[in-house]
Scaffold this motif. Structure first.
Motif, short mmCIF file in Angstrom:
data_model
loop_
_atom_site.label_atom_id
_atom_site.label_comp_id
_atom_site.label_asym_id
_atom_site.label_seq_id
_atom_site.Cartn_x
_atom_site.Cartn_y
_atom_site.Cartn_z
N LYS A 228 71.25 -32.06 -29.38
CA LYS A 228 72.64 -32.54 -29.36
C LYS A 228 72.73 -34.05 -29.62
O LYS A 228 73.72 -34.54 -30.13
CB LYS A 228 73.30 -32.20 -28.03
CG LYS A 228 73.49 -30.72 -27.79
CD LYS A 228 74.20 -30.47 -26.46
CE LYS A 228 74.43 -28.99 -26.23
NZ LYS A 228 75.10 -28.73 -24.92
N THR A 229 71.65 -34.76 -29.26
CA THR A 229 71.68 -36.22 -29.40
C THR A 229 70.70 -36.75 -30.44
O THR A 229 70.74 -37.92 -30.80
CB THR A 229 71.35 -36.89 -28.05
OG1 THR A 229 70.02 -36.51 -27.65
CG2 THR A 229 72.32 -36.44 -26.98
N ALA A 230 69.80 -35.88 -30.94
CA ALA A 230 68.74 -36.35 -31.83
C ALA A 230 69.28 -37.02 -33.08
O ALA A 230 68.79 -38.06 -33.51
CB ALA A 230 67.82 -35.19 -32.20
N ASP A 231 70.30 -36.43 -33.70
CA ASP A 231 70.83 -36.97 -34.95
C ASP A 231 72.25 -37.51 -34.78
O ASP A 231 73.01 -37.56 -35.76
CB ASP A 231 70.80 -35.90 -36.04
CG ASP A 231 71.69 -34.71 -35.73
OD1 ASP A 231 72.01 -34.51 -34.54
OD2 ASP A 231 72.09 -34.01 -36.68
N SER A 232 72.61 -37.93 -33.57
CA SER A 232 73.97 -38.46 -33.36
C SER A 232 74.22 -39.73 -34.16
O SER A 232 75.37 -40.08 -34.45
CB SER A 232 74.20 -38.73 -31.87
OG SER A 232 73.27 -39.68 -31.37
N TRP A 233 73.16 -40.43 -34.57
CA TRP A 233 73.32 -41.66 -35.34
C TRP A 233 73.99 -41.41 -36.69
O TRP A 233 74.61 -42.30 -37.27
CB TRP A 233 71.96 -42.33 -35.56
CG TRP A 233 70.96 -41.47 -36.28
CD1 TRP A 233 70.05 -40.64 -35.74
CD2 TRP A 233 70.79 -41.38 -37.70
NE1 TRP A 233 69.30 -40.01 -36.71
CE2 TRP A 233 69.73 -40.46 -37.93
CE3 TRP A 233 71.40 -41.97 -38.80
CZ2 TRP A 233 69.29 -40.13 -39.21
CZ3 TRP A 233 70.97 -41.65 -40.08
CH2 TRP A 233 69.92 -40.73 -40.28
N ALA A 240 72.84 -41.55 -25.49
CA ALA A 240 71.67 -41.72 -24.62
C ALA A 240 71.82 -40.85 -23.38
O ALA A 240 72.83 -40.93 -22.68
CB ALA A 240 71.53 -43.18 -24.22
N THR A 241 70.83 -40.02 -23.14
CA THR A 241 70.79 -39.19 -21.94
C THR A 241 69.50 -39.48 -21.19
O THR A 241 68.42 -39.07 -21.64
CB THR A 241 70.87 -37.70 -22.31
OG1 THR A 241 72.05 -37.45 -23.08
CG2 THR A 241 70.90 -36.84 -21.06
N ASP A 242 69.63 -40.22 -20.10
CA ASP A 242 68.47 -40.60 -19.30
C ASP A 242 67.40 -41.26 -20.19
O ASP A 242 66.23 -40.94 -20.11
CB ASP A 242 67.88 -39.38 -18.59
CG ASP A 242 66.97 -39.77 -17.43
OD1 ASP A 242 67.21 -40.82 -16.82
OD2 ASP A 242 65.99 -39.03 -17.16
N MET A 243 67.85 -42.21 -21.01
CA MET A 243 66.97 -42.89 -21.96
C MET A 243 66.54 -44.24 -21.39
O MET A 243 67.32 -44.90 -20.70
CB MET A 243 67.72 -43.08 -23.30
CG MET A 243 66.87 -43.68 -24.41
SD MET A 243 67.84 -43.90 -25.95
CE MET A 243 68.18 -42.19 -26.36
#
Length: 307
Positions: A228-233, A240-243
């Motif tokens: 869900k967040t890998a390609d949000s860029w 960021a999830t617990d990054m």
């Protein structure tokens, strides 16, 4: 009439002795005769006047420089050389990534994202400050990620595809994957299909929904990816999830062409979550700094000091 006696001329005789004594063949007998001639006061006085006159005609001897001055100038020269080398190294460190991008076939500027469709139908989505070289002429399609991050949507045309990342090779068996080069390590995320990372005699198969990190010496373990967040860029967001805080700071600062220098190493490992606007990295950094009680200081437009 008796012959008239010639009076001795001390000045003339002094000149003759002066010339004779400087001849290479002058021996001890002649020097003893000169010493006897000097016993007469007029002769000694005439020779002393001639010697004084000769000394006045000579150029003054070079004044020796004090040793401490030479040492000081030597140290100054070494320091100047050191400063020059440090400046040259700093310039290379700061501008080498830009030179690499400009020398690459496909590249993006700082803060720019671009989508490119290749001749075989494959689509490359390049992140900010990224660069790639492409060669589709052979039986194996060759891609080389020089720096940055790329999202690949691969069209299968019967030929193999490989992505070169540093010393590693990625054999692509799927249709959607993401490859990124970070400081100190590289990363592969597979969204659909499979891909194999090969590094020396080591290899890892990565399936859909998994990711792996690797560097010039080893490949890390394969683990589950946050798709869900890998390609949000690609949509201009950094989710960021617990990054680690240091990773978030580096990603945001990179979008405005800055390198991060975190003074407190423990701070860099602090875990944070949030959704940040990559198209306005300066505002996102200020928001993050306020929430985490950080102080940000830009240096020469290239560095961001965090304390």
């Amino acid at each position: 009439m008796p012959a008239k006696q010639l009076q001795p001329d001390p000045q003339q005789e002094a000149l003759e002795w002066f010339s004779l004594l400087r001849q290479p063949g002058c021996d001890d007998t002649q020097r003893q005769a000169f010493a006897a001639w000097c016993q007469l006061p007029d002769n000694a006085h005439a020779y002393a006047e001639l010697e004084t006159f000769w000394q006045q005609l000579q150029p003054p001897p070079a004044r020796p420089r004090p040793r401490h001055v030479n040492e000081r100038r030597s140290h100054q020269g070494k320091w100047l050389a050191l400063v020059f080398l440090l400046g040259l190294g700093a310039a290379a460190y700061l501008y080498w990534p830009l030179m690499q991008r400009l020398a690459s076939e496909l590249h993006t500027d700082v803060g720019e994202r671009r989508s490119t469709r290749l001749a075989d139908g494959t689509t490359l989505n390049l992140d900010s400050a990224s660069a790639m070289n492409v060669d589709l002429r052979g039986r194996t399609r060759q891609l080389h990620l020089v720096q940055g991050q790329v999202f690949l949507e691969v069209v299968l045309d019967g030929r193999a595809m490989e992505v070169e990342v540093g010393n590693a090779r990625i054999q692509v068996f799927g249709t959607r994957l993401q490859v990124a080069r970070h400081a100190g390590h590289d990363e592969l995320v597979v969204l659909s299909g499979k891909a194999m990372v090969i590094q020396g005699g080591e290899q890892r198969m990565v399936s859909a929904g998994e990711q792996v990190t690797f560097d010039d010496t080893r490949i890390g373990p394969v683990h589950k990816a946050d798709l869900k967040t890998a390609d949000s860029w690609r949509t201009g967001r950094l989710t960021a999830t617990d990054m680690p805080l240091g990773q978030v700071l580096k990603r945001l600062a990179a979008y405005q062409g800055q390198r991060v220098w975190i003074l407190d190493e423990q701070m860099a490992h602090r875990r944070v979550s949030g959704n940040f606007n990559l198209d306005r990295p300066g505002e996102s950094l200020q928001t993050l700094a306020a929430a985490q009680h950080l102080q940000l200081q830009g240096v020469l437009g290239h560095w961001l000091v965090v304390r």
